[in-house]
Design a protein around this motif. Structure first.
Motif, short mmCIF file in Angstrom:
data_model
loop_
_atom_site.label_atom_id
_atom_site.label_comp_id
_atom_site.label_asym_id
_atom_site.label_seq_id
_atom_site.Cartn_x
_atom_site.Cartn_y
_atom_site.Cartn_z
N ASN A 159 4.75 10.40 -15.47
CA ASN A 159 5.94 9.56 -15.46
C ASN A 159 5.46 8.09 -15.45
OD1 ASN A 159 8.43 8.40 -15.11
ND2 ASN A 159 9.06 9.81 -13.49
N ILE A 160 5.36 7.51 -16.63
CA ILE A 160 4.70 6.23 -16.84
C ILE A 160 5.28 5.08 -16.00
CG2 ILE A 160 4.06 4.49 -18.57
CD1 ILE A 160 2.48 7.17 -18.63
N PRO A 161 6.59 4.93 -15.86
CA PRO A 161 7.09 3.82 -15.03
C PRO A 161 6.54 3.86 -13.59
CG PRO A 161 8.87 4.69 -16.34
CD PRO A 161 7.71 5.63 -16.52
N TYR A 162 6.43 5.04 -13.02
CA TYR A 162 5.88 5.15 -11.67
C TYR A 162 4.37 4.87 -11.66
CZ TYR A 162 10.23 6.84 -9.68
OH TYR A 162 11.53 6.93 -9.24
N VAL A 163 3.68 5.22 -12.72
CA VAL A 163 2.25 4.91 -12.83
C VAL A 163 2.07 3.39 -12.85
CG1 VAL A 163 0.19 5.09 -14.28
CG2 VAL A 163 1.70 7.07 -14.00
N VAL A 164 2.87 2.71 -13.65
CA VAL A 164 2.80 1.25 -13.73
C VAL A 164 3.12 0.64 -12.37
CG1 VAL A 164 3.85 -0.80 -14.78
CG2 VAL A 164 3.28 1.19 -16.19
N PHE A 165 4.16 1.14 -11.72
CA PHE A 165 4.52 0.66 -10.38
C PHE A 165 3.37 0.85 -9.40
CE2 PHE A 165 6.26 1.59 -6.14
CZ PHE A 165 6.83 0.36 -5.85
N ALA A 166 2.73 2.02 -9.44
CA ALA A 166 1.61 2.31 -8.54
C ALA A 166 0.45 1.34 -8.78
CB ALA A 166 1.14 3.75 -8.70
N ILE A 167 0.11 1.12 -10.04
CA ILE A 167 -1.01 0.23 -10.37
C ILE A 167 -0.68 -1.21 -9.94
CG2 ILE A 167 -2.29 -0.81 -12.29
CD1 ILE A 167 -2.07 1.97 -13.66
N PHE A 168 0.54 -1.66 -10.22
CA PHE A 168 0.96 -3.00 -9.82
C PHE A 168 0.91 -3.16 -8.30
CE2 PHE A 168 4.34 -5.91 -8.48
CZ PHE A 168 3.90 -7.08 -9.07
N SER A 169 1.46 -2.19 -7.58
CA SER A 169 1.47 -2.25 -6.11
C SER A 169 0.06 -2.24 -5.55
CB SER A 169 2.27 -1.09 -5.53
OG SER A 169 3.62 -1.20 -5.86
N GLU B 108 4.28 12.24 -10.86
CA GLU B 108 4.13 13.62 -11.31
C GLU B 108 2.83 13.80 -12.09
OE1 GLU B 108 7.75 14.40 -13.43
OE2 GLU B 108 8.98 14.04 -11.65
N SER B 109 1.72 13.57 -11.37
CA SER B 109 0.37 13.69 -11.95
C SER B 109 0.17 12.72 -13.11
CB SER B 109 0.06 15.12 -12.36
OG SER B 109 0.10 15.97 -11.25
N PHE B 110 0.67 11.52 -12.96
CA PHE B 110 0.51 10.43 -13.92
C PHE B 110 1.19 10.70 -15.26
CE2 PHE B 110 -3.00 10.05 -10.93
CZ PHE B 110 -2.83 8.74 -10.51
N GLU C 240 0.84 -1.20 0.00
CA GLU C 240 0.00 0.00 0.00
C GLU C 240 0.88 1.25 0.00
OE1 GLU C 240 -3.54 2.12 2.58
OE2 GLU C 240 -2.29 0.60 3.53
N ALA C 241 1.93 1.22 0.79
CA ALA C 241 2.88 2.34 0.80
C ALA C 241 3.55 2.47 -0.56
CB ALA C 241 3.91 2.15 1.90
N GLY C 242 3.82 1.33 -1.21
CA GLY C 242 4.45 1.35 -2.53
C GLY C 242 3.62 2.08 -3.56
N TRP C 243 2.31 1.84 -3.56
CA TRP C 243 1.52 2.54 -4.57
C TRP C 243 1.38 4.02 -4.25
CZ3 TRP C 243 -3.19 4.91 -3.82
CH2 TRP C 243 -4.03 4.46 -2.81
N LEU C 244 1.45 4.37 -2.97
CA LEU C 244 1.43 5.80 -2.64
C LEU C 244 2.70 6.50 -3.12
CD1 LEU C 244 -0.12 5.59 0.92
CD2 LEU C 244 -1.19 6.51 -1.14
N VAL C 245 3.83 5.84 -2.98
CA VAL C 245 5.09 6.39 -3.49
C VAL C 245 5.01 6.51 -5.01
CG1 VAL C 245 7.55 5.94 -3.81
CG2 VAL C 245 6.51 5.62 -1.56
N GLY C 246 4.48 5.47 -5.66
CA GLY C 246 4.34 5.50 -7.12
C GLY C 246 3.50 6.66 -7.59
N ILE C 247 2.39 6.91 -6.92
CA ILE C 247 1.53 8.04 -7.30
C ILE C 247 2.25 9.37 -7.07
CG2 ILE C 247 -0.55 9.32 -6.65
CD1 ILE C 247 -1.93 6.62 -6.28
N GLN C 248 2.93 9.47 -5.94
CA GLN C 248 3.67 10.70 -5.62
C GLN C 248 4.73 10.98 -6.67
OE1 GLN C 248 5.86 10.36 -1.97
NE2 GLN C 248 6.48 12.51 -1.95
N LYS C 249 5.48 9.96 -7.06
CA LYS C 249 6.58 10.14 -8.00
C LYS C 249 6.13 10.17 -9.46
CE LYS C 249 10.24 10.42 -5.68
NZ LYS C 249 10.88 11.73 -5.69
#
Length: 104
Positions: A28-38, A24-26, A13-22
């Motif tokens: 930065n695609i790698p972080y979006v993918v990380f957030a969705i996966f987490s 940059e309003s969706f 759960e913390a992982g997807w919050l970091v992904g959303i934060q990083k």
């Protein structure tokens, strides 16, 4: 084993919050993918843990682990301050989590 699965779900759960934060309003695609996966894996593991743990206990633990994890991650990786009072409160949260496990 269910409590361990629930703990991992809380960390994710913390992982997807970091992904959303990083993300940059969706943008930065790698972080979006990380957030969705987490997020997806966290929910799957949470639902698996619900087979053996009452939903009220599981939800409280999931939130407590997630909130504590995100604060610790932000402190160590993103240089956000973490006070002694906050650490004390996290300890109280984990005492409560242990109390829930013992009472189950």
């Amino acid at each position: 084993m269910s409590w361990f699965i629930l703990f991992i779900a809380g960390i994710l759960e913390a992982g997807w919050l970091v992904g959303i934060q990083k993300s940059e309003s969706f943008t930065n695609i790698p972080y979006v993918v990380f957030a969705i996966f987490s997020m997806a894996l966290s929910l799957v593991l949470f639902s698996i843990a619900l087979k053996d743990i009452p939903v009220a206990h599981a939800y409280l633990v999931w939130l407590a682990v997630g909130a504590s994890s995100i604060s610790i991650i932000n402190h160590y990786f993103f240089e956000q301050p973490l006070s002694t009072q906050q650490l004390l409160c996290f300890c109280l949260i984990f005492i409560g989590v242990v109390g829930l496990k013992v009472s189950n």
